[in-house]
Design a protein around this motif. Structure first.
Motif, PDB file in Angstrom:
ATOM      1  N   LEU A   1     -36.237 126.755 -26.135  1.00 57.68           N
ATOM      2  CA  LEU A   1     -36.711 128.016 -26.700  1.00 57.68           C
ATOM      3  C   LEU A   1     -38.205 128.006 -27.014  1.00 57.68           C
ATOM      4  O   LEU A   1     -38.873 129.038 -26.857  1.00 57.68           O
ATOM      5  CB  LEU A   1     -35.934 128.335 -27.983  1.00 57.68           C
ATOM      6  N   VAL A   2     -38.739 126.877 -27.445  1.00 59.21           N
ATOM      7  CA  VAL A   2     -40.119 126.834 -27.918  1.00 59.21           C
ATOM      8  C   VAL A   2     -41.092 126.445 -26.813  1.00 59.21           C
ATOM      9  O   VAL A   2     -42.175 127.039 -26.687  1.00 59.21           O
ATOM     10  CB  VAL A   2     -40.245 125.873 -29.118  1.00 59.21           C
ATOM     11  N   THR A   3     -40.748 125.450 -25.996  1.00 52.93           N
ATOM     12  CA  THR A   3     -41.679 124.982 -24.968  1.00 52.93           C
ATOM     13  C   THR A   3     -42.093 126.089 -24.002  1.00 52.93           C
ATOM     14  O   THR A   3     -43.295 126.265 -23.755  1.00 52.93           O
ATOM     15  CB  THR A   3     -41.067 123.800 -24.192  1.00 52.93           C
ATOM     16  N   PRO A   4     -41.167 126.858 -23.405  1.00 51.27           N
ATOM     17  CA  PRO A   4     -41.622 127.920 -22.486  1.00 51.27           C
ATOM     18  C   PRO A   4     -42.518 128.951 -23.160  1.00 51.27           C
ATOM     19  O   PRO A   4     -43.487 129.417 -22.552  1.00 51.27           O
ATOM     20  CB  PRO A   4     -40.311 128.560 -22.004  1.00 51.27           C
TER      21      PRO A   4
ATOM     22  N   VAL B   1     -31.240 146.341 -31.972  1.00 49.17           N
ATOM     23  CA  VAL B   1     -30.004 145.769 -31.433  1.00 49.17           C
ATOM     24  C   VAL B   1     -29.724 144.385 -31.996  1.00 49.17           C
ATOM     25  O   VAL B   1     -28.594 144.072 -32.385  1.00 49.17           O
ATOM     26  CB  VAL B   1     -30.074 145.726 -29.891  1.00 49.17           C
ATOM     27  N   VAL B   2     -30.753 143.530 -32.049  1.00 46.75           N
ATOM     28  CA  VAL B   2     -30.522 142.147 -32.495  1.00 46.75           C
ATOM     29  C   VAL B   2     -30.041 142.095 -33.952  1.00 46.75           C
ATOM     30  O   VAL B   2     -29.019 141.453 -34.238  1.00 46.75           O
ATOM     31  CB  VAL B   2     -31.789 141.303 -32.283  1.00 46.75           C
ATOM     32  N   PRO B   3     -30.711 142.722 -34.914  1.00 47.39           N
ATOM     33  CA  PRO B   3     -30.165 142.686 -36.279  1.00 47.39           C
ATOM     34  C   PRO B   3     -28.786 143.323 -36.384  1.00 47.39           C
ATOM     35  O   PRO B   3     -27.944 142.844 -37.146  1.00 47.39           O
ATOM     36  CB  PRO B   3     -31.205 143.483 -37.090  1.00 47.39           C
ATOM     37  N   LEU B   4     -28.537 144.421 -35.628  1.00 50.93           N
ATOM     38  CA  LEU B   4     -27.228 145.050 -35.659  1.00 50.93           C
ATOM     39  C   LEU B   4     -26.147 144.105 -35.151  1.00 50.93           C
ATOM     40  O   LEU B   4     -25.040 144.060 -35.696  1.00 50.93           O
ATOM     41  CB  LEU B   4     -27.251 146.320 -34.811  1.00 50.93           C
ATOM     42  N   SER B   5     -26.481 143.312 -34.131  1.00 51.23           N
ATOM     43  CA  SER B   5     -25.501 142.386 -33.564  1.00 51.23           C
ATOM     44  C   SER B   5     -25.246 141.192 -34.472  1.00 51.23           C
ATOM     45  O   SER B   5     -24.129 140.681 -34.537  1.00 51.23           O
ATOM     46  CB  SER B   5     -25.990 141.886 -32.200  1.00 51.23           C
ATOM     47  N   VAL B   6     -26.287 140.760 -35.170  1.00 48.99           N
ATOM     48  CA  VAL B   6     -26.190 139.530 -35.955  1.00 48.99           C
ATOM     49  C   VAL B   6     -25.731 139.793 -37.381  1.00 48.99           C
ATOM     50  O   VAL B   6     -24.890 139.066 -37.920  1.00 48.99           O
ATOM     51  CB  VAL B   6     -27.551 138.803 -35.956  1.00 48.99           C
ATOM     52  N   LEU B   7     -26.278 140.828 -38.009  1.00 52.26           N
ATOM     53  CA  LEU B   7     -26.043 141.050 -39.433  1.00 52.26           C
ATOM     54  C   LEU B   7     -24.743 141.765 -39.733  1.00 52.26           C
ATOM     55  O   LEU B   7     -24.270 141.728 -40.868  1.00 52.26           O
ATOM     56  CB  LEU B   7     -27.218 141.839 -40.023  1.00 52.26           C
ATOM     57  N   GLY B   8     -24.171 142.424 -38.742  1.00 53.70           N
ATOM     58  CA  GLY B   8     -22.911 143.124 -38.987  1.00 53.70           C
ATOM     59  C   GLY B   8     -21.755 142.164 -39.176  1.00 53.70           C
ATOM     60  O   GLY B   8     -21.753 141.042 -38.671  1.00 53.70           O
TER      61      GLY B   8
ATOM     62  N   LEU C   1     -35.905 133.776 -28.611  1.00 53.83           N
ATOM     63  CA  LEU C   1     -36.268 133.050 -29.834  1.00 53.83           C
ATOM     64  C   LEU C   1     -36.043 133.911 -31.066  1.00 53.83           C
ATOM     65  O   LEU C   1     -35.538 133.415 -32.093  1.00 53.83           O
ATOM     66  CB  LEU C   1     -37.734 132.618 -29.749  1.00 53.83           C
ATOM     67  N   PHE C   2     -36.381 135.183 -30.988  1.00 54.04           N
ATOM     68  CA  PHE C   2     -36.159 136.083 -32.130  1.00 54.04           C
ATOM     69  C   PHE C   2     -34.671 136.185 -32.452  1.00 54.04           C
ATOM     70  O   PHE C   2     -34.270 136.089 -33.623  1.00 54.04           O
ATOM     71  CB  PHE C   2     -36.736 137.461 -31.809  1.00 54.04           C
ATOM     72  N   ALA C   3     -33.846 136.350 -31.424  1.00 50.15           N
ATOM     73  CA  ALA C   3     -32.403 136.447 -31.641  1.00 50.15           C
ATOM     74  C   ALA C   3     -31.839 135.148 -32.205  1.00 50.15           C
ATOM     75  O   ALA C   3     -31.001 135.160 -33.125  1.00 50.15           O
ATOM     76  CB  ALA C   3     -31.699 136.799 -30.330  1.00 50.15           C
TER      77      ALA C   3
ATOM     78  N   THR D   1     -29.711 132.062 -36.684  1.00 48.23           N
ATOM     79  CA  THR D   1     -29.687 130.806 -37.429  1.00 48.23           C
ATOM     80  C   THR D   1     -29.779 131.049 -38.929  1.00 48.23           C
ATOM     81  O   THR D   1     -29.035 130.434 -39.720  1.00 48.23           O
ATOM     82  CB  THR D   1     -30.840 129.901 -36.969  1.00 48.23           C
ATOM     83  N   PHE D   2     -30.666 131.934 -39.344  1.00 49.21           N
ATOM     84  CA  PHE D   2     -30.778 132.236 -40.768  1.00 49.21           C
ATOM     85  C   PHE D   2     -29.514 132.913 -41.299  1.00 49.21           C
ATOM     86  O   PHE D   2     -29.104 132.677 -42.432  1.00 49.21           O
ATOM     87  CB  PHE D   2     -31.996 133.118 -41.025  1.00 49.21           C
TER      88      PHE D   2
END
Length: 336
Positions: A168-171, A201-208, A237-239, A244-245
């Motif tokens: 995730l970080v190297t590229p 979309v990402v917060p909706l997918s993760v936080l729900g 990386l954002f997703a 992770t958090f």
């Protein structure tokens, strides 16, 4: 003498910069730490990505910076001991082996081919990070901090966390330093729409509370097809960081799960995000490069045919050698 001193000073500055970046990346990675069998692990360990990117860009001359950064990071968490050197050695040798394996495989830092993406996944990530995971967890067992029966669960979490740092970080770092080519902002309107969609979309997918993590993957595919490595790795990386958090607090999609279930679900999601973004971007970049080469070949062939149809010699082709021979024969003096 001055030139040699200048090169040494440049190497020292690069080494210190790598050490500082390694330390900062480690502190950021610890913000999303989880506990598995009483041992603190990180689902994404950014320092491995920083270390490998530094080696790919600057070469092996900066390897002391990796060791220094690793030692300072461990010293900030606990009092350094003799066993600390084993962990530092594992954290240093693993990126070095990843770099050597990638160089042996003909890896290109632009990651413009599918084979580059596969090499980064299996050689740089999954393969070389076996060293750091085995050294770190093995040390826990030898010193008695970890029971032998708990070795594999902690080892797996450690290994995947180090590998995710590479994938995730190297590229993304290679994109930021310009190793993958210049960034083009011609489609800024589409980029803006995509950024807003990602933030929704990402917060909706993760936080729900419902498990809707699969909604992230159509977004990753869209970004990879349109913006290749720069956009897809940033989105992945954002997703992964947001997930992770959320997993560290066991909320949303990780509600009412055990520690092992949280780690398994989280690592499967992060791994799928990294592989989708990295491999699809590399495949699209390779196909576009192939299409450009075919278009250039067709353009050159069309120019040659135009010259031949007009009875002219194409500029890239040599003249008829027989004409040169006859001209040279006519210019030679004849015997009287």
């Amino acid at each position: 003498m001055t030139r040699r001193f200048g090169l040494s000073l440049e190497a020292v500055l690069k080494t210190l910069a790598v050490a500082a970046c390694y330390y900062v990346a480690g502190r950021l990675g610890l913000l999303g730490r989880l506990t598995v069998e009483g041992v603190i692990v990180t689902p994404i360990w950014p320092p491995t990505g920083v270390a490998l990117a530094a080696l790919l860009v600057y070469g092996t001359v900066v390897w002391p910076g990796i060791a220094i950064g690793s030692f300072l990071l461990i010293a900030s968490l606990a009092t350094p001991q003799l066993s600390t050197l084993v962990t530092v050695a594992g954290n240093t040798v693993a990126p070095l082996c990843a770099f050597l394996l990638l160089r042996r495989a003909g890896f290109r830092v632009g990651i413009s081919r599918l084979r580059d993406g596969l090499a980064l996944v299996f050689l740089g990530g999954l393969g070389a990070m076996l060293i750091s995971a085995t050294a770190g967890v093995g040390l826990q067992v030898v010193t008695g901090r970890l029971d032998t029966a708990e070795f594999w669960s902690v080892w797996l979490a450690w290994w995947v966390g180090d590998a995710m740092g590479v994938l995730l970080v190297t590229p993304l770092l290679l994109v930021l330093v310009g190793a993958t080519g210049p960034l083009r902002l011609r489609r800024w309107k589409e980029m803006l729409v995509l950024a807003l969609t990602t933030l929704i979309v990402v917060p909706l997918s993760v936080l729900g509370e419902l498990s809707l993590l699969f909604l992230v993957f159509p977004l990753l595919i869209w970004v990879a097809l349109r913006f290749q490595l720069a956009g897809s790795m940033l989105c992945a990386l954002f997703a992964s960081v947001l997930t992770t958090f959320e997993a560290s607090t066991q909320q949303g999609a990780f509600l009412n799960l055990s520690a092992i279930e949280v780690m398994t679900k989280l690592q499967a999601f992060n791994g799928a995000c990294a592989l989708t973004a990295l491999l699809l971007s590399a495949m699209v970049a390779e196909q576009r490069a192939l299409r450009r080469s075919v278009q250039n070949a067709c353009r050159e062939l069309a120019e040659v045919l135009e010259h031949l149809a007009a009875g002219e010699t194409p500029p890239d082709l040599p003249a008829d050698p027989r004409a040169d021979d006859s001209t040279r024969a006519a210019d030679r003096p004849r015997d009287v």
